[in-house]
Design an enzyme around this catalytic site. Structure first.
Site, PDB file in Angstrom:
ATOM      1  N   ALA A   2       9.231   6.059 -10.014  1.00 61.81           N
ATOM      2  CA  ALA A   2       7.829   6.285 -10.380  1.00 61.81           C
ATOM      3  C   ALA A   2       7.673   7.577 -11.189  1.00 61.81           C
ATOM      4  O   ALA A   2       6.816   7.663 -12.077  1.00 61.81           O
ATOM      5  CB  ALA A   2       6.972   6.339  -9.116  1.00 61.81           C
ATOM      6  N   GLU A  40      -8.290  -1.253  -1.102  1.00 63.40           N
ATOM      7  CA  GLU A  40      -7.220  -1.834  -1.921  1.00 63.40           C
ATOM      8  C   GLU A  40      -7.278  -3.370  -1.869  1.00 63.40           C
ATOM      9  O   GLU A  40      -7.417  -3.953  -0.798  1.00 63.40           O
ATOM     10  CB  GLU A  40      -5.860  -1.342  -1.416  1.00 63.40           C
ATOM     11  CG  GLU A  40      -4.716  -1.839  -2.269  1.00 63.40           C
ATOM     12  CD  GLU A  40      -3.408  -1.138  -1.947  1.00 63.40           C
ATOM     13  OE1 GLU A  40      -3.383   0.109  -1.949  1.00 63.40           O
ATOM     14  OE2 GLU A  40      -2.423  -1.847  -1.679  1.00 63.40           O
ATOM     15  N   PHE A  54       4.871  -6.508   7.922  1.00 60.49           N
ATOM     16  CA  PHE A  54       4.633  -5.373   7.022  1.00 60.49           C
ATOM     17  C   PHE A  54       5.410  -4.135   7.457  1.00 60.49           C
ATOM     18  O   PHE A  54       6.005  -3.436   6.644  1.00 60.49           O
ATOM     19  CB  PHE A  54       3.141  -5.020   6.979  1.00 60.49           C
ATOM     20  CG  PHE A  54       2.309  -5.984   6.183  1.00 60.49           C
ATOM     21  CD1 PHE A  54       2.837  -6.690   5.120  1.00 60.49           C
ATOM     22  CD2 PHE A  54       0.973  -6.178   6.497  1.00 60.49           C
ATOM     23  CE1 PHE A  54       2.073  -7.579   4.390  1.00 60.49           C
ATOM     24  CE2 PHE A  54       0.188  -7.068   5.775  1.00 60.49           C
ATOM     25  CZ  PHE A  54       0.741  -7.773   4.723  1.00 60.49           C
ATOM     26  N   GLY A 113       7.725   0.231  -7.451  1.00 60.46           N
ATOM     27  CA  GLY A 113       7.857  -1.185  -7.078  1.00 60.46           C
ATOM     28  C   GLY A 113       9.156  -1.395  -6.328  1.00 60.46           C
ATOM     29  O   GLY A 113       9.972  -0.459  -6.183  1.00 60.46           O
ATOM     30  N   ASP A 114       9.358  -2.607  -5.822  1.00 62.93           N
ATOM     31  CA  ASP A 114      10.566  -2.915  -5.054  1.00 62.93           C
ATOM     32  C   ASP A 114      11.452  -3.853  -5.846  1.00 62.93           C
ATOM     33  O   ASP A 114      10.968  -4.833  -6.426  1.00 62.93           O
ATOM     34  CB  ASP A 114      10.194  -3.549  -3.712  1.00 62.93           C
ATOM     35  CG  ASP A 114       9.618  -2.513  -2.770  1.00 62.93           C
ATOM     36  OD1 ASP A 114      10.245  -1.439  -2.628  1.00 62.93           O
ATOM     37  OD2 ASP A 114       8.542  -2.746  -2.209  1.00 62.93           O
ATOM     38  N   SER A 152     -11.959   4.198   0.087  1.00 65.93           N
ATOM     39  CA  SER A 152     -11.549   3.313  -1.011  1.00 65.93           C
ATOM     40  C   SER A 152     -10.909   2.063  -0.423  1.00 65.93           C
ATOM     41  O   SER A 152     -10.409   2.078   0.707  1.00 65.93           O
ATOM     42  CB  SER A 152     -10.583   4.041  -1.942  1.00 65.93           C
ATOM     43  OG  SER A 152      -9.502   4.577  -1.213  1.00 65.93           O
ATOM     44  N   HIS A 196      -3.022  -0.319 -10.179  1.00 65.57           N
ATOM     45  CA  HIS A 196      -1.637   0.006  -9.811  1.00 65.57           C
ATOM     46  C   HIS A 196      -0.724  -0.464 -10.944  1.00 65.57           C
ATOM     47  O   HIS A 196      -1.002  -1.483 -11.575  1.00 65.57           O
ATOM     48  CB  HIS A 196      -1.216  -0.737  -8.541  1.00 65.57           C
ATOM     49  CG  HIS A 196      -1.978  -0.354  -7.308  1.00 65.57           C
ATOM     50  ND1 HIS A 196      -1.456  -0.480  -6.045  1.00 65.57           N
ATOM     51  CD2 HIS A 196      -3.228   0.152  -7.146  1.00 65.57           C
ATOM     52  CE1 HIS A 196      -2.351  -0.080  -5.152  1.00 65.57           C
ATOM     53  NE2 HIS A 196      -3.439   0.305  -5.797  1.00 65.57           N
ATOM     54  N   ALA A 241       5.329  -6.305  -8.809  1.00 67.78           N
ATOM     55  CA  ALA A 241       6.496  -5.630  -9.391  1.00 67.78           C
ATOM     56  C   ALA A 241       7.306  -6.606 -10.235  1.00 67.78           C
ATOM     57  O   ALA A 241       7.343  -7.802  -9.955  1.00 67.78           O
ATOM     58  CB  ALA A 241       7.362  -5.043  -8.293  1.00 67.78           C
ATOM     59  N   GLN A 260       1.618 -10.559  11.333  1.00 66.35           N
ATOM     60  CA  GLN A 260       1.550 -10.028   9.963  1.00 66.35           C
ATOM     61  C   GLN A 260       1.907  -8.531   9.955  1.00 66.35           C
ATOM     62  O   GLN A 260       2.656  -8.059   9.096  1.00 66.35           O
ATOM     63  CB  GLN A 260       0.132 -10.239   9.457  1.00 66.35           C
ATOM     64  CG  GLN A 260      -0.078  -9.945   7.998  1.00 66.35           C
ATOM     65  CD  GLN A 260      -1.537 -10.209   7.646  1.00 66.35           C
ATOM     66  OE1 GLN A 260      -2.440  -9.729   8.327  1.00 66.35           O
ATOM     67  NE2 GLN A 260      -1.767 -10.968   6.597  1.00 66.35           N
ATOM     68  N   HIS A 263      -8.083   5.509   2.556  1.00 63.87           N
ATOM     69  CA  HIS A 263      -7.823   4.365   1.680  1.00 63.87           C
ATOM     70  C   HIS A 263      -7.491   3.188   2.598  1.00 63.87           C
ATOM     71  O   HIS A 263      -6.555   3.262   3.396  1.00 63.87           O
ATOM     72  CB  HIS A 263      -6.638   4.694   0.765  1.00 63.87           C
ATOM     73  CG  HIS A 263      -6.274   3.595  -0.179  1.00 63.87           C
ATOM     74  ND1 HIS A 263      -7.041   3.288  -1.279  1.00 63.87           N
ATOM     75  CD2 HIS A 263      -5.225   2.723  -0.177  1.00 63.87           C
ATOM     76  CE1 HIS A 263      -6.475   2.284  -1.940  1.00 63.87           C
ATOM     77  NE2 HIS A 263      -5.379   1.922  -1.281  1.00 63.87           N
ATOM     78  N   THR A 282      -3.668  -4.039  -6.805  1.00 62.50           N
ATOM     79  CA  THR A 282      -2.203  -3.922  -6.780  1.00 62.50           C
ATOM     80  C   THR A 282      -1.563  -4.660  -7.957  1.00 62.50           C
ATOM     81  O   THR A 282      -2.203  -5.449  -8.654  1.00 62.50           O
ATOM     82  CB  THR A 282      -1.618  -4.472  -5.459  1.00 62.50           C
ATOM     83  OG1 THR A 282      -1.879  -5.871  -5.400  1.00 62.50           O
ATOM     84  CG2 THR A 282      -2.218  -3.770  -4.257  1.00 62.50           C
ATOM     85  N   GLN A 325       1.414   5.505   2.417  1.00 59.00           N
ATOM     86  CA  GLN A 325       1.734   4.226   3.042  1.00 59.00           C
ATOM     87  C   GLN A 325       0.996   4.154   4.374  1.00 59.00           C
ATOM     88  O   GLN A 325       0.611   5.193   4.935  1.00 59.00           O
ATOM     89  CB  GLN A 325       3.258   4.149   3.264  1.00 59.00           C
ATOM     90  CG  GLN A 325       3.782   2.848   3.792  1.00 59.00           C
ATOM     91  CD  GLN A 325       3.363   1.676   2.918  1.00 59.00           C
ATOM     92  OE1 GLN A 325       2.224   1.220   3.038  1.00 59.00           O
ATOM     93  NE2 GLN A 325       4.247   1.187   2.071  1.00 59.00           N
ATOM     94  N   HIS A 385      10.293   7.453   2.876  1.00 62.17           N
ATOM     95  CA  HIS A 385      10.474   6.140   2.234  1.00 62.17           C
ATOM     96  C   HIS A 385      11.674   5.446   2.867  1.00 62.17           C
ATOM     97  O   HIS A 385      12.693   6.085   3.161  1.00 62.17           O
ATOM     98  CB  HIS A 385      10.678   6.312   0.722  1.00 62.17           C
ATOM     99  CG  HIS A 385      10.745   5.012  -0.007  1.00 62.17           C
ATOM    100  ND1 HIS A 385      11.926   4.486  -0.466  1.00 62.17           N
ATOM    101  CD2 HIS A 385       9.782   4.112  -0.336  1.00 62.17           C
ATOM    102  CE1 HIS A 385      11.680   3.324  -1.063  1.00 62.17           C
ATOM    103  NE2 HIS A 385      10.379   3.085  -1.002  1.00 62.17           N
TER     104      HIS A 385
END
Ligand code: FAD
Length: 311
Positions: free
Chosen positions: A125, A19, A217, A110-111, A17, A79, A53, A213, A267, A50, A177, A150
């Site tokens: 969630a 994203e 992340f 979300g953040d 899949s 999402h 948030a 990058q 994913h 996505t 993640q 997390h």
């Protein structure tokens, strides 16, 4: 197509899949659809879109979901990040998704925006999953999982207990993640199974195409980049093609190992680009029955040249 049915079906073909995120500019939208044109022939089980948030990107997500469904016919997972939304707002979004024929939802928190006061409305969630189930929506519901824990929860056992509580509200499958060392995924799945968590856990991979990058992340989400990989990236500093080749090779190696050892598929966090993912699937195709990859077609359109828009 309900994603959980695809993930639990006994088949030789792993589930892939992709994203995507809703771009803010017309140019970005054009690049996204160019990437999607390259990725669609790979017959992904689904693509996911996505959500910004706080609700800022709500219309962009819904619009893109509708357009992908109409133009590609691919199954789409929307999402939805609930943090700060009221029940009425969430109900309105869920209604719109159901009316648009979306069958799959990734239920997220979300953040929180930096420096903002504690938000009203939904906080976790699990509350979104409970709300959707109690209201009788028939979505196949996925949720996020964190092989390294997390970032806000220092105690991995507590984080796992929160995950179990979230799944018990009615989650059908989990998407992880990003991670760069498969040991984190397998250890996480083992601990989850010990807690009687039985839903499929789809591993999320992001091929490295840009060292700065990926550094950004991983700092944000707390994922570990193995020292061997850090050193190899440093050796290739300034050579974008060499960095991407390393990133593709590493992700392909991860994907081989994950599937060989029982993961239901992969994913890919594509960042709306197709080249690295196509190259990984090209490597995997030799081992698994997936749709052929025609890299030459992209090359003819100049999208595989250095600095091409769609890489
Ligand atoms: P939750 O499951 O609610 O967990 C968040 C934190 O709260 C964890 O530390 C958990 O341990 C803790 N917790 C949970 N329940 C409780 C409780 N009852 N009491 C105390 N603590 C608790 N973000 C976006 O904004 N848009 C996206 O589209 C998006 N897509 C994503 C896709 C994937 C595959 C992944 C892995 C993440 C995605 N995210 C997205 C990022 C996600 O929103 C953040 O990681 C966020 O910080 C946590 O979201 P969650 O749904 O995992 O939260």
């Amino acid at each position: 197509m309900r994603i959980v049915d695809r993930l639990t079906r006994v088949t030789d073909a792993p589930c892939f899949s992709f994203e995507l995120f809703p771009p803010k500019t017309e140019e970005g939208v054009a690049e996204l659809f160019a990437a999607l044109a390259e990725l669609s022939p790979l017959a992904p089980a689904y693509v996911s879109v996505t959500y910004g948030a706080g609700g800022g990107g709500r219309d962009r997500t819904l619009g893109l979901v509708r357009r992908i469904q109409a133009e590609t016919g691919l199954p789409v997972m929307a999402h939805l990040a609930c943090l700060g939304h009221s029940e009425d707002e969430i109900a309105a979004i869920l209604d719109e998704l159901a009316e648009a024929g979306v069958e799959n939802l990734l239920a997220l928190r979300g953040d929180p925006p930096r420096g903002a006061p504690p938000p009203e409305g939904f906080h976790y969630a699990s509350e979104l999953v409970r709300f959707a189930r109690r209201r009788g929506y028939d979505f196949c519901i996925g949720a996020a999982a964190y092989p390294e824990g997390h970032i806000e929860c220092a105690d991995r056992n507590r984080d796992m207990a929160h995950l179990v509580a979230k799944v018990e509200q009615g989650v059908d499958f989990l998407v992880t993640q990003l991670f760069f060392d498969n040991a984190f995924y397998f250890d996480f799945v083992r601990r989850a199974r010990e807690r009687r968590l039985r839903v499929p856990v789809l591993p999320g991979l992001m091929p490295i195409t840009n060292a700065a990058q990926i550094d950004r992340f991983t700092r944000l989400c707390g994922a570990t980049v193995p020292m061997r990989l850090v050193l190899e990236l440093e050796r290739r500093a300034g050579d974008l093609a060499a960095v991407e080749a390393l990133g593709v090779a590493h992700a392909a190696e991860q994907a081989f190992d994950l599937i060989a050892r029982g993961a239901p598929g992969i994913h890919f966090f594509t960042l709306n680009r197709s080249r690295a993912v196509r190259r990984i699937l090209e490597a995997l195709r030799e081992r698994y029955p997936i749709a052929p990859v025609d890299l030459s077609a992209a090359a003819r359109r100049g999208q595989l040249t250095q600095g091409g828009q769609n890489g």
